[in-house]
Enzyme design. Structure first.
Site, short mmCIF file in Angstrom:
data_model
loop_
_atom_site.label_atom_id
_atom_site.label_comp_id
_atom_site.label_asym_id
_atom_site.label_seq_id
_atom_site.Cartn_x
_atom_site.Cartn_y
_atom_site.Cartn_z
N SER A 89 -5.74 -4.29 3.08
CA SER A 89 -5.51 -3.72 1.62
C SER A 89 -5.70 -2.25 1.64
O SER A 89 -6.64 -1.75 2.49
CB SER A 89 -6.07 -4.56 0.73
OG SER A 89 -7.62 -4.13 0.49
N LYS A 90 -5.40 -1.50 0.45
CA LYS A 90 -5.64 -0.21 0.23
C LYS A 90 -7.12 -0.01 0.24
O LYS A 90 -7.50 0.99 0.61
CB LYS A 90 -4.72 0.21 -1.05
CG LYS A 90 -5.15 1.69 -1.47
CD LYS A 90 -4.40 2.05 -2.45
CE LYS A 90 -5.13 3.11 -3.44
NZ LYS A 90 -6.15 4.17 -2.78
N ARG A 91 -7.66 -1.12 -0.43
CA ARG A 91 -9.24 -0.79 -0.50
C ARG A 91 -10.08 -0.88 0.80
O ARG A 91 -10.94 -0.10 1.19
CB ARG A 91 -9.77 -2.08 -1.18
CG ARG A 91 -10.61 -1.66 -2.53
CD ARG A 91 -11.14 -2.78 -3.27
NE ARG A 91 -9.89 -3.74 -3.82
CZ ARG A 91 -10.03 -5.04 -3.67
NH1 ARG A 91 -10.72 -5.48 -3.02
NH2 ARG A 91 -8.92 -5.79 -3.97
N GLY A 115 -8.56 0.63 3.50
CA GLY A 115 -8.45 1.75 3.99
C GLY A 115 -9.42 2.90 3.29
O GLY A 115 -10.07 3.61 4.07
N ASP A 116 -9.63 2.45 1.79
CA ASP A 116 -10.53 3.68 1.39
C ASP A 116 -11.86 3.56 1.86
O ASP A 116 -12.63 4.47 1.97
CB ASP A 116 -10.49 3.30 -0.18
CG ASP A 116 -9.06 3.63 -0.97
OD1 ASP A 116 -8.37 4.37 -0.25
OD2 ASP A 116 -8.92 3.20 -1.94
#
Ligand code: GLU
Length: 512
Positions: free
Chosen positions: A261-263, A265-266
């Site tokens: 998920s994008k999370r 990546g962050d």
């Protein structure tokens, strides 16, 4: 199946394209090109609620950057235009009507309240053969009643009529034969009168048929839709030309299980989108591979290996090699773990293999940021000396700034270690020696300087390391004489003199 290989990438423009979507598109491209087939972009924008402005451009720009051109697309057009589903409204209506006329679908008027009520009344309620006769639809109403309601503008949906207890076979090129009993499916909505738009399922199947798609290659998350799509093909009488399916393994987060998920990546510091994305509503930005310094061939090579492998040790593949090597037999069924270190490894490799002149162009904005105005030729030569040390173009500055600007501070620890009483004299002599060298090539300087050190009986390590401090400011960088050959005689001598004149402190230090 359609005889010619024609595949489509069919994203919904609901935000930035996820890197998993890029992988899906890449596999479509590889398969199509292996068979000399067509790679099509179809924008599935029938869900106006989720539509995000700019998302379609973002998709097009991503594939322009990666160098994966579409043969047919909204931008390029093609024999089956339009390629945006929102522009194909009228087409779908005809096919919805066909299903209604053939009794393969029916009209339902159930209001949201009625549906909620049913869900409360029946545990695990599903709109299907077991419940549809209790509902408010054209199967339980007189035809005139249906017509009157429609004529009075009542809103309705069209639902597929799934007959119970029939085995539906999905032949998946990666997963093999998947058999699903129709009783587990519900009577999905195919069309809504409210916006006169079809839902994803109907538009997707109708367009795959009309666009003569031979293979549907998509993410695993769409596997549950496949039996319904097979059912739809049968309902339309299109079994003969039904595409083959291939559902690609999920991209999993680097540690643990679950979808990337994008999370993730962050949290772990890597992009999950191909390009930088700025949310048009919140102005929030998400990093992209391109802006983070990844080269398109590195991203392609990296993505190809997330769910596929060649069955050999070879890890480096050009796009052409991938086109030839790709096969569904070598795609995995289980999820592919996202290994970000591998992405960096690939980028390092591709940086090393990109011509210096090309890297110099990419590096130019970084130089400009630092107020440096260097010729592309000089920059390319510098890059040639340091590119093995970096994984990203941005890192070049850290490795090479001293080629462009003289050091202003010197590594204190190294200076302390190297600076002796005689150092200023030795450095002045070194400057003299260098001044006398006509052919300032790296090799020639090396021979002459080393000869001088030997003749004088100086300490090679002390001289060379202090020399490096004068030129670089610290104890790093490529071969010493490669640096000086590039920055030139004048600049080299100037830097030595600056060190001698600016480090009285250091000489005091050594005297103590
Ligand atoms: N529009 C769907 C998506 O956004 C397409 C899935 C498919 O390829 O059928 O992924």
């Amino acid at each position: 199946m359609n005889p010619k290989v024609r595949v489509r990438f069919a994203p919904s423009p609901t935000g930035p394209l996820h890197i998993g979507g890029v992988r899906t598109a890449l596999y479509n491209y590889l398969y199509a090109k292996q068979y000399g087939g067509d790679f099509i972009l179809r924008i599935e924008d029938t869900d106006s609620q989720r539509f995000v402005a700019g998302a379609e451009n973002y998709i097009q720009e991503t594939f322009d950057w990666l160098g994966l051109p579409f043969d047919e697309s909204p931008k390029k057009g093609g024999i089956h235009a339009p390629y945006r589903q929102s522009e194909r409204k009228e087409i779908y209506k005809k096919y919805v009507q066909q299903l209604l006329d053939d009794g393969k679908a029916y009209i339902a008027f159930d209001t949201p309240e009625e549906l909620t009520e049913k869900r409360e009344e029946i545990a695990n309620f599903q709109y299907d053969a077991s419940t549809r006769l209790q509902m408010h639809n054209s199967l339980t109403m007189f035809a005139e009643e249906v017509e009157t309601l429609k004529a009075n503008g009542a809103q309705y949906v069209v639902r597929i009529k799934i007959e119970p207890d029939i085995d539906i076979t999905v032949n998946d090129l990666i997963r093999g034969e998947v058999i699903i009993n129709s009783s587990v499916l519900d009577d999905k909505v195919l069309y809504k009168s409210a916006d006169e738009l079809p839902t994803y399922h109907l538009a997707n199947v109708v367009d795959d048929h009309l666009m003569e798609i031979s293979h549907v290659i998509r993410g695993e998350e769409w596997l549950p839709s496949a039996p319904l799509h097979v059912w739809l093909y049968k309902s339309f009488g299109w079994e003969e030309t039904m595409p083959k399916f291939a559902h690609l393994p999920l991209l999993l987060k680097p540690e643990g299980n679950g979808k990337l998920s994008k999370r993730d990546g962050d949290r772990l510091g890597f992009p999950v989108f191909p390009l930088l994305w700025k949310d048009p509503k919140t102005d929030e930005t998400s990093s992209g591979y391109r802006e983070s310094g990844y080269l398109a061939p590195a991203v392609i090579n990296f993505l190809a290996f997330l769910g596929w492998n060649p069955g050999t040790e070879q890890e480096i593949f050009s796009l052409d090699e991938l086109v030839h090597a790709f096969s569904f037999e070598r795609c995995s069924k289980s999820g592919a773990k996202f290994d970000f270190e591998k992405a960096k490894w690939y980028n390092h490799f591709y940086i090393g293999n990109t011509p210096n002149e090309e890297l110099a162009q990419m590096f130019a904005p970084v130089l400009a940021e630092h107020g440096v105005n260097a010729s592309p030729e000089f920059t390319a030569k510098v890059i040639g000396l340091v590119k093995e040390r970096v994984s990203f173009v941005q890192e070049l500055w850290n490795q090479a700034s001293f080629f462009f600007v003289a050091p202003t501070i010197y590594d204190e620890k190294a200076l302390k270690k190297r600076w002796k009483e005689n150092t200023p004299t030795e450095m002045s002599e070194l400057a003299e020696v260098l001044l006398g060298i006509d052919n300032f090539s790296s090799e020639n300087q090396e021979v002459i300087v080393k000869k001088w050190i030997e003749e004088k009986g100086y300490h090679l390590g002390n001289i060379m390391n202090t020399f490096r401090l004068a030129i670089v400011g610290e104890g790093k960088g490529p071969h010493m004489f490669d640096i000086t050959a590039l920055i030139g005689k004048e600049e080299t001598i100037k830097r030595i003199n600056v060190l001698i004149n600016n480090v009285p402190m250091a000489s005091t230090m050594s005297i103590n």
